[in-house]
Design an enzyme around this catalytic site. Structure first.
Site, PDB file in Angstrom:
ATOM      1  N   HIS A  46      11.425   4.277 -10.635  1.00  0.00           N
ATOM      2  CA  HIS A  46      10.627   3.851  -9.494  1.00  0.00           C
ATOM      3  C   HIS A  46      10.283   2.379  -9.665  1.00  0.00           C
ATOM      4  O   HIS A  46       9.906   1.932 -10.757  1.00  0.00           O
ATOM      5  CB  HIS A  46       9.353   4.693  -9.416  1.00  0.00           C
ATOM      6  CG  HIS A  46       8.285   4.070  -8.585  1.00  0.00           C
ATOM      7  ND1 HIS A  46       8.497   3.670  -7.285  1.00  0.00           N
ATOM      8  CD2 HIS A  46       6.992   3.742  -8.883  1.00  0.00           C
ATOM      9  CE1 HIS A  46       7.390   3.135  -6.811  1.00  0.00           C
ATOM     10  NE2 HIS A  46       6.466   3.169  -7.756  1.00  0.00           N
ATOM     11  N   ASN A  66       7.267  -2.574  -3.809  1.00  0.00           N
ATOM     12  CA  ASN A  66       7.092  -1.164  -4.163  1.00  0.00           C
ATOM     13  C   ASN A  66       7.149  -0.337  -2.882  1.00  0.00           C
ATOM     14  O   ASN A  66       6.239  -0.396  -2.057  1.00  0.00           O
ATOM     15  CB  ASN A  66       5.742  -0.996  -4.867  1.00  0.00           C
ATOM     16  CG  ASN A  66       5.463   0.439  -5.285  1.00  0.00           C
ATOM     17  OD1 ASN A  66       6.062   1.381  -4.783  1.00  0.00           O
ATOM     18  ND2 ASN A  66       4.515   0.608  -6.198  1.00  0.00           N
ATOM     19  N   CYS A 108       4.735   8.149  -5.480  1.00  0.00           N
ATOM     20  CA  CYS A 108       5.950   7.487  -5.954  1.00  0.00           C
ATOM     21  C   CYS A 108       6.870   8.419  -6.745  1.00  0.00           C
ATOM     22  O   CYS A 108       8.006   8.053  -7.053  1.00  0.00           O
ATOM     23  CB  CYS A 108       5.580   6.280  -6.802  1.00  0.00           C
ATOM     24  SG  CYS A 108       4.490   5.119  -5.953  1.00  0.00           S
TER      25      CYS A 108
END
Length: 304
Positions: free
Chosen positions: A231, A261, A111
């Protein structure tokens, strides 16, 4: 001198999977998922692959022939590539007929990948050149659909940016804390595995402190940042970090409720959403924060 985003785009697969889907196959509920994560839906591929997402995101940049000619670097950030050779970046060169004088590579920092790509490109890009940075993930192919704590979190998607040199300074900071257990795929698990509580503690402690330290080092006050672009891992993480920094949530934008996500694609997808809605204007001061598997974290300050 620094870098700036010249163009931005994103692409999400057409298939929308809401929380009610998981009510049918797992012991969970829409309320349980949304109250703990902020996620209400995510997008999954059906008959598309990784390169399809990347090609559609790049296509939406609507690059001119001059821009194509001036691209000298292509970086693809992903942790869900399904083959090792050839790399995705070199396939992008061929698909879009970029020149052969291209430096192309894939990076895997989970990420953190998109922001890590910015840092890498900032050190390589020359005046008059452009760089293409893509964050893309297909998590739906690696999720354990019997693990209710993880499968509900992730989605598929891609974001792309065209970068150029800027007279305005950009600043970066990064860190690594090797941990092969708490978030892994392929190390000791054939499906994505995450210890959510440990990742949460990492994000709201280490990352939050790193943001404050980074801003002190570059002599910029928290109140001078227009947007903290994080993020999109979990809305509760974002709320906790915002509270710890003394920042209102309108400066910590989120779209996790709509896309889940998407790892290395989450920041460019969010920025593209904001840009299309008129939420970004030239000169806005942005702090981008990527964090995740590794464990790693990367921070970037730049102006829109």
């Amino acid at each position: 001198m620094g870098i700036r985003i010249r163009k931005i785009s994103s692409y999400l697969p057409k298939k929308v999977v809401d929380n009610f889907y998981f009510e049918k196959i797992l012991d969970t509920s829409d309320d349980w998922i949304s109250s703990r994560t902020g996620i209400r839906q995510r997008h999954f591929v059906e008959d598309e692959g990784m390169m399809d997402l990347i090609k559609k995101a790049i296509g939406k940049l609507d690059l001119s022939q001059d821009e194509i000619t001036r691209v000298k670097t292509i970086v693809v950030a992903t942790c869900t590539a399904f083959h090792a050779i050839p790399n995705l970046a070199s396939q992008v060169q061929g698909e879009f007929n970029f020149g052969e004088d291209i430096y192309s590579l894939d990076i895997n920092m989970g990420c953190s990948g998109f922001v890590a790509g910015l840092k890498l490109i900032e050190g390589m890009l020359k005046d008059g050149e452009y760089a293409l940075l893509i964050g893309a993930e297909v998590f739906s192919k690696v999720l354990d659909f019997e693990d209710r704590s993880t499968v509900v979190l992730f989605g598929d998607g891609a974001g792309a940016v065209l970068l150029e040199r800027s007279e305005k300074d950009s600043f970066f900071s990064s860190g690594t804390r090797g941990n092969k257990k708490v978030l892994n795929y392929g190390h000791d698990s054939d499906r994505l595995y995450m210890e959510g509580r440990e990742v949460y503690k990492f994000a709201v402690s280490t990352v939050e402190k790193s943001i404050a330290k980074f801003l002190r080092e570059i002599d910029i006050e928290i109140e001078d940042i227009d947007y903290f672009i994080s993020h999109q891992a979990n809305i509760r993480m974002l709320e906790s970090m915002a509270k710890g920094l003394g920042v209102s949530m309108d400066r910590f934008p989120a779209n996790i409720d709509k896309v889940g996500n998407t790892s290395s694609a989450s920041i460019p997808i969010l920025l593209d959403d904001m840009n299309r809605e008129g939420g970004l204007k030239p000169g806005d001061r942005i702090l981008m924060t990527g964090f995740g598997a590794g464990l790693t974290w990367v921070l970037a300050y730049m102006e829109w």
